[in-house]
Design an enzyme around this catalytic site. Structure first.
Site, short mmCIF file in Angstrom:
data_model
loop_
_atom_site.label_atom_id
_atom_site.label_comp_id
_atom_site.label_asym_id
_atom_site.label_seq_id
_atom_site.Cartn_x
_atom_site.Cartn_y
_atom_site.Cartn_z
N THR A 115 11.45 -8.47 -11.69
CA THR A 115 10.82 -9.78 -11.79
C THR A 115 9.53 -9.83 -10.98
O THR A 115 9.49 -9.42 -9.82
CB THR A 115 11.79 -10.87 -11.29
OG1 THR A 115 12.99 -10.81 -12.06
CG2 THR A 115 11.17 -12.25 -11.42
N CYS A 129 3.71 6.22 21.39
CA CYS A 129 4.85 6.04 22.30
C CYS A 129 5.72 4.86 21.91
O CYS A 129 6.94 4.91 22.04
CB CYS A 129 4.34 5.84 23.73
SG CYS A 129 3.63 7.32 24.46
N GLY A 186 0.79 -1.22 0.00
CA GLY A 186 0.00 0.00 0.00
C GLY A 186 0.82 1.27 0.00
O GLY A 186 0.48 2.25 -0.69
N ASN A 210 -7.41 4.14 9.10
CA ASN A 210 -6.78 2.95 9.66
C ASN A 210 -6.81 2.91 11.18
O ASN A 210 -6.66 1.84 11.78
CB ASN A 210 -5.32 2.86 9.19
CG ASN A 210 -4.55 4.14 9.44
OD1 ASN A 210 -4.94 5.21 8.97
ND2 ASN A 210 -3.46 4.05 10.17
N SER A 235 -3.35 -3.22 -0.24
CA SER A 235 -2.24 -4.08 0.21
C SER A 235 -2.76 -5.46 0.58
O SER A 235 -3.75 -5.58 1.32
CB SER A 235 -1.56 -3.43 1.43
OG SER A 235 -0.44 -4.18 1.82
N HIS A 268 -1.79 -7.96 2.51
CA HIS A 268 -1.79 -8.55 3.85
C HIS A 268 -2.85 -7.98 4.77
O HIS A 268 -2.99 -8.41 5.91
CB HIS A 268 -0.40 -8.41 4.49
CG HIS A 268 -0.05 -7.05 4.96
ND1 HIS A 268 -0.03 -6.71 6.30
CD2 HIS A 268 0.30 -5.93 4.29
CE1 HIS A 268 0.32 -5.44 6.43
NE2 HIS A 268 0.53 -4.95 5.23
#
Length: 396
Positions: free
Chosen positions: A238, A326, A72, A152, A200, A202
């Site tokens: 590739t 953090c 992504g 997200n 993306s 995953h």
């Protein structure tokens, strides 16, 4: 660890067994380079094009409009930089929002150093942009609008179709970062007037290290990588056949199961949200209640530090993530939480739990049980909480 409840699916997801099985032959048997001309290689080439078709079908796009990337972030970078370069003679003004993923924000900051101007739209307390502010921000030299499909962190789904309509009316290219949304909610690039879209593998039970960029066929951008004819001359190197095949299979499965998955995840999500509200005081749900990803739960817990909360949840076998940055070495809380108006001290006590179709109400019960104990313990060590409770008692 005797128990593991994984609730960080916005970070990454497990590869489904069917996806893994689809990939295996392209490591062990059908391992030829798909760019080669002999018959053995054409097996791989057909598998790549089948995956391209599986992804295009989900978007109602043409197969020729799908370009494979490494993920992504690469897709976001490529789309924004290439479109900016393509349209620089028309103008150098870009519109985005303050809550974008850093792959978009940092790319825009890079372009600002190259002489482009960027308008960062505000969002309301639920994370939604204002369509009126968007319209007011458009200038004669505006060349690109880039607004994420769904956030997200807080899960808010933006009014994508309306944004696409506005962009089309003004002849402006519209890009959306759909990394969290693709394969989780329906997307139709034609109906929504989306010109470019990043995703993306995953994030929807495919492998890591693979993604794609959808680019409308009338947009002729420069190659991302020079050196070969792969991806119709736009991205040399590739081809990652196993990754592409796995992502295509994951997309196919997601398309077949989307309705049932949305229904199940939404039920468990709403159950978890209500359970937290009913059992833990001084909490705030972050993100829009209705316009929300089916699997996203994000709460701020007052008088609690997000990093400590994460560590104690981990000891209880629960994987989540914090609104606080953090753990990445920053003292500042999430830019998303600050943009929706949370003060620093509350933003630091935020927790994101992102479900999968495997998450059950029993899992939610266990999570809330552990949260009650952990938060009570953390608050007992907070002088701010002690002072707050004393003040509450005086007002009774």
């Amino acid at each position: 660890m005797s128990k593991l409840i994984y609730l960080d699916n916005a970070a990454t997801t497990a590869v489904r067994p069917e996806v893994f099985e689809a990939m295996k032959p392209h490591f062990l048997e059908e391992y030829a380079n798909p760019s080669s001309v002999y018959t053995f290689a054409q097996h791989s080439a057909r598998a790549v094009e089948n995956a391209r078709s599986q992804i295009a079908d989900m978007l109602h796009a043409k197969t020729s409009e799908i370009y494979f990337t490494a993920g992504g972030s690469e897709s976001d970078n490529w789309a924004i930089k290439a479109i900016a370069d393509l349209k620089k003679e028309k103008g150098k003004h870009i519109i985005t929002s303050k809550i974008e993923h850093h792959a978009v924000l940092h790319t825009c900051e890079y372009l600002e150093k190259q002489g482009y101007e960027v308008t960062y739209l505000n969002v309301d307390e639920n994370g939604l942009i204002s369509l009126e502010e968007l319209k007011a921000s458009i200038r004669p030299d505006t060349i690109l609008i880039s607004i994420m499909f769904a956030n997200n962190e807080i899960g808010t789904i933006e009014p994508i179709a309306e944004i696409g309509k506005i962009a089309k009316e003004h002849n402006i290219i519209f890009h959306t970062d759909a990394v969290q949304a693709f394969a989780h909610v329906p997307i139709d690039v034609e109906e929504m007037n989306i010109d470019a879209l990043s995703a993306s593998g995953h994030k929807f039970n495919g492998p890591k290290g693979i993604g794609f960029l959808y680019l409308r066929s009338n947009i002729r951008i420069q190659p991302l990588i020079h050196g070969g004819a792969q991806e119709r001359g736009k991205r040399a190197g590739t081809i990652n056949t196993p990754g592409i095949v796995g992502m295509g299979k994951a997309a196919e499965l997601a398309q077949k199961e989307m309705d049932s998955r949305i229904e199940k995840e939404t039920q468990v999500r709403d159950y978890l949200i209500q359970k937290i509200r009913d059992n833990i005081p001084y909490v705030k749900l972050n993100g829009d209640e209705q316009k929300r990803l089916p699997n996203n739960v994000n709460f701020s817990f007052r008088f609690v530090e997000g990093e400590a909360l994460l560590l104690m949840l981990d000891r209880a076998g629960i994987c989540g993530s914090s609104g606080s940055a953090c753990t990445s070495g920053s003292l500042d809380p999430s830019h998303v939480l600050l943009a929706i108006g949370l003060p620093h001290e509350i933003a630091h006590g935020s927790l994101r739990l992102t479900l999968s179709e495997e998450t059950t109400k029993e899992d939610a019960d266990y999570v809330v049980e552990q949260l009650q104990t952990i938060i009570e313990k953390l608050r007992s060590m907070s002088p701010l909480y002690e002072d707050f409770v004393k003040g509450e008692q005086k007002n009774v």
